[in-house]
Design a protein around this motif. Structure first.
Motif, PDB file in Angstrom:
ATOM      1  N   ARG A   2     -25.491  14.996 145.762  1.00 30.04           N
ATOM      2  CA  ARG A   2     -25.967  15.672 146.972  1.00 30.04           C
ATOM      3  C   ARG A   2     -25.436  14.980 148.220  1.00 30.04           C
ATOM      4  O   ARG A   2     -25.078  15.644 149.197  1.00 30.04           O
ATOM      5  CB  ARG A   2     -27.495  15.666 146.962  1.00 30.04           C
ATOM      6  CG  ARG A   2     -28.110  16.568 147.990  1.00 30.04           C
ATOM      7  CD  ARG A   2     -29.595  16.637 147.800  1.00 30.04           C
ATOM      8  NE  ARG A   2     -30.191  15.459 148.405  1.00 30.04           N
ATOM      9  CZ  ARG A   2     -31.478  15.166 148.373  1.00 30.04           C
ATOM     10  NH1 ARG A   2     -32.291  15.933 147.723  1.00 30.04           N
ATOM     11  NH2 ARG A   2     -31.938  14.089 148.954  1.00 30.04           N
ATOM     12  N   LEU A   3     -25.339  13.670 148.157  1.00 30.26           N
ATOM     13  CA  LEU A   3     -24.841  12.893 149.289  1.00 30.26           C
ATOM     14  C   LEU A   3     -23.383  13.233 149.573  1.00 30.26           C
ATOM     15  O   LEU A   3     -22.994  13.397 150.730  1.00 30.26           O
ATOM     16  CB  LEU A   3     -25.001  11.394 148.996  1.00 30.26           C
ATOM     17  CG  LEU A   3     -24.646  10.430 150.104  1.00 30.26           C
ATOM     18  CD1 LEU A   3     -25.456  10.689 151.353  1.00 30.26           C
ATOM     19  CD2 LEU A   3     -24.868   8.998 149.636  1.00 30.26           C
ATOM     20  N   GLU A   4     -22.584  13.374 148.541  1.00 34.48           N
ATOM     21  CA  GLU A   4     -21.173  13.712 148.725  1.00 34.48           C
ATOM     22  C   GLU A   4     -21.006  15.102 149.339  1.00 34.48           C
ATOM     23  O   GLU A   4     -20.129  15.311 150.170  1.00 34.48           O
ATOM     24  CB  GLU A   4     -20.417  13.618 147.400  1.00 34.48           C
ATOM     25  CG  GLU A   4     -20.219  12.198 146.936  1.00 34.48           C
ATOM     26  CD  GLU A   4     -19.478  11.331 147.953  1.00 34.48           C
ATOM     27  OE1 GLU A   4     -18.481  11.795 148.538  1.00 34.48           O
ATOM     28  OE2 GLU A   4     -19.906  10.193 148.166  1.00 34.48           O
ATOM     29  N   ASP A   9     -19.725  18.374 154.092  1.00 34.57           N
ATOM     30  CA  ASP A   9     -20.154  19.337 155.107  1.00 34.57           C
ATOM     31  C   ASP A   9     -20.033  18.729 156.503  1.00 34.57           C
ATOM     32  O   ASP A   9     -19.604  19.396 157.443  1.00 34.57           O
ATOM     33  CB  ASP A   9     -21.600  19.779 154.866  1.00 34.57           C
ATOM     34  CG  ASP A   9     -21.744  20.670 153.651  1.00 34.57           C
ATOM     35  OD1 ASP A   9     -20.710  21.170 153.144  1.00 34.57           O
ATOM     36  OD2 ASP A   9     -22.894  20.866 153.204  1.00 34.57           O
ATOM     37  N   HIS A  10     -20.413  17.459 156.644  1.00 36.00           N
ATOM     38  CA  HIS A  10     -20.323  16.760 157.914  1.00 36.00           C
ATOM     39  C   HIS A  10     -18.866  16.678 158.367  1.00 36.00           C
ATOM     40  O   HIS A  10     -18.543  16.950 159.527  1.00 36.00           O
ATOM     41  CB  HIS A  10     -20.928  15.352 157.771  1.00 36.00           C
ATOM     42  CG  HIS A  10     -20.998  14.582 159.040  1.00 36.00           C
ATOM     43  ND1 HIS A  10     -20.002  13.735 159.434  1.00 36.00           N
ATOM     44  CD2 HIS A  10     -21.961  14.524 159.997  1.00 36.00           C
ATOM     45  CE1 HIS A  10     -20.338  13.191 160.586  1.00 36.00           C
ATOM     46  NE2 HIS A  10     -21.520  13.659 160.944  1.00 36.00           N
ATOM     47  N   LEU A  41     -27.044  16.840 159.800  1.00 38.16           N
ATOM     48  CA  LEU A  41     -26.457  16.373 158.541  1.00 38.16           C
ATOM     49  C   LEU A  41     -26.361  14.856 158.520  1.00 38.16           C
ATOM     50  O   LEU A  41     -26.640  14.218 157.502  1.00 38.16           O
ATOM     51  CB  LEU A  41     -25.067  16.977 158.345  1.00 38.16           C
ATOM     52  CG  LEU A  41     -25.020  18.397 157.824  1.00 38.16           C
ATOM     53  CD1 LEU A  41     -23.592  18.907 157.811  1.00 38.16           C
ATOM     54  CD2 LEU A  41     -25.607  18.475 156.437  1.00 38.16           C
ATOM     55  N   LYS A  42     -25.963  14.273 159.647  1.00 41.67           N
ATOM     56  CA  LYS A  42     -25.856  12.812 159.729  1.00 41.67           C
ATOM     57  C   LYS A  42     -27.209  12.162 159.474  1.00 41.67           C
ATOM     58  O   LYS A  42     -27.305  11.158 158.755  1.00 41.67           O
ATOM     59  CB  LYS A  42     -25.326  12.410 161.105  1.00 41.67           C
ATOM     60  CG  LYS A  42     -25.102  10.938 161.269  1.00 41.67           C
ATOM     61  CD  LYS A  42     -24.534  10.619 162.636  1.00 41.67           C
ATOM     62  CE  LYS A  42     -24.359   9.133 162.818  1.00 41.67           C
ATOM     63  NZ  LYS A  42     -23.866   8.807 164.158  1.00 41.67           N
ATOM     64  N   ASP A  43     -28.267  12.735 160.025  1.00 37.34           N
ATOM     65  CA  ASP A  43     -29.621  12.212 159.805  1.00 37.34           C
ATOM     66  C   ASP A  43     -30.028  12.332 158.334  1.00 37.34           C
ATOM     67  O   ASP A  43     -30.616  11.402 157.771  1.00 37.34           O
ATOM     68  CB  ASP A  43     -30.638  12.942 160.684  1.00 37.34           C
ATOM     69  CG  ASP A  43     -30.498  12.612 162.158  1.00 37.34           C
ATOM     70  OD1 ASP A  43     -29.863  11.579 162.491  1.00 37.34           O
ATOM     71  OD2 ASP A  43     -31.014  13.395 162.985  1.00 37.34           O
ATOM     72  N   ARG A  44     -29.708  13.461 157.701  1.00 38.11           N
ATOM     73  CA  ARG A  44     -30.035  13.650 156.284  1.00 38.11           C
ATOM     74  C   ARG A  44     -29.266  12.657 155.417  1.00 38.11           C
ATOM     75  O   ARG A  44     -29.821  12.093 154.468  1.00 38.11           O
ATOM     76  CB  ARG A  44     -29.722  15.079 155.851  1.00 38.11           C
ATOM     77  CG  ARG A  44     -30.703  16.086 156.413  1.00 38.11           C
ATOM     78  CD  ARG A  44     -30.349  17.513 156.078  1.00 38.11           C
ATOM     79  NE  ARG A  44     -30.311  17.754 154.652  1.00 38.11           N
ATOM     80  CZ  ARG A  44     -29.800  18.847 154.104  1.00 38.11           C
ATOM     81  NH1 ARG A  44     -29.301  19.802 154.861  1.00 38.11           N
ATOM     82  NH2 ARG A  44     -29.796  19.001 152.793  1.00 38.11           N
ATOM     83  N   ARG A  47     -30.907   9.256 155.712  1.00 39.45           N
ATOM     84  CA  ARG A  47     -32.151   9.184 154.945  1.00 39.45           C
ATOM     85  C   ARG A  47     -31.885   9.004 153.460  1.00 39.45           C
ATOM     86  O   ARG A  47     -32.543   8.203 152.786  1.00 39.45           O
ATOM     87  CB  ARG A  47     -33.001  10.429 155.180  1.00 39.45           C
ATOM     88  CG  ARG A  47     -33.916  10.287 156.377  1.00 39.45           C
ATOM     89  CD  ARG A  47     -34.875  11.455 156.503  1.00 39.45           C
ATOM     90  NE  ARG A  47     -34.309  12.345 157.522  1.00 39.45           N
ATOM     91  CZ  ARG A  47     -34.062  13.642 157.358  1.00 39.45           C
ATOM     92  NH1 ARG A  47     -34.359  14.245 156.250  1.00 39.45           N
ATOM     93  NH2 ARG A  47     -33.533  14.344 158.321  1.00 39.45           N
ATOM     94  N   ILE A  48     -30.913   9.737 152.945  1.00 42.13           N
ATOM     95  CA  ILE A  48     -30.580   9.621 151.524  1.00 42.13           C
ATOM     96  C   ILE A  48     -30.023   8.235 151.222  1.00 42.13           C
ATOM     97  O   ILE A  48     -30.373   7.618 150.215  1.00 42.13           O
ATOM     98  CB  ILE A  48     -29.590  10.724 151.102  1.00 42.13           C
ATOM     99  CG1 ILE A  48     -30.283  12.083 151.148  1.00 42.13           C
ATOM    100  CG2 ILE A  48     -29.038  10.465 149.708  1.00 42.13           C
ATOM    101  CD1 ILE A  48     -29.357  13.265 150.969  1.00 42.13           C
ATOM    102  N   GLU A  49     -29.156   7.730 152.094  1.00 41.43           N
ATOM    103  CA  GLU A  49     -28.607   6.388 151.883  1.00 41.43           C
ATOM    104  C   GLU A  49     -29.702   5.331 151.911  1.00 41.43           C
ATOM    105  O   GLU A  49     -29.670   4.371 151.141  1.00 41.43           O
ATOM    106  CB  GLU A  49     -27.541   6.082 152.943  1.00 41.43           C
ATOM    107  CG  GLU A  49     -26.258   6.840 152.726  1.00 41.43           C
ATOM    108  CD  GLU A  49     -25.230   6.636 153.817  1.00 41.43           C
ATOM    109  OE1 GLU A  49     -24.053   6.891 153.550  1.00 41.43           O
ATOM    110  OE2 GLU A  49     -25.596   6.228 154.944  1.00 41.43           O
TER     111      GLU A  49
END
Length: 58
Positions: A2-4, A9-10, A41-44, A47-49
């Motif tokens: 999901r992170l990739e 997308d970013h 997207l950067k914020d998401r 958060r995932i990282e």
């Protein structure tokens, strides 16, 4: 995984923003909306990282 997808997308949004800014008939409202999506997207991603990085207790 999901992170990739979010990172891709970013990157895609970044390319789209640059292309719009380079064009002669730039629609500032569209650019503003894309930049807002890119920031979300950067914020998401951040958060995932943070979830993936273990807390280190010193």
């Amino acid at each position: 995984m999901r992170l990739e997808v979010l990172r891709q997308d970013h990157s895609d949004l970044d390319a789209a923003i640059r292309a719009l800014e380079d064009s002669t008939a730039t629609d500032l409202l569209v650019v503003k909306r894309l930049k807002k999506q890119k920031l979300n997207l950067k914020d998401r991603i951040a958060r995932i990282e943070d979830e993936l990085t273990p807390d280190i207790i010193a």
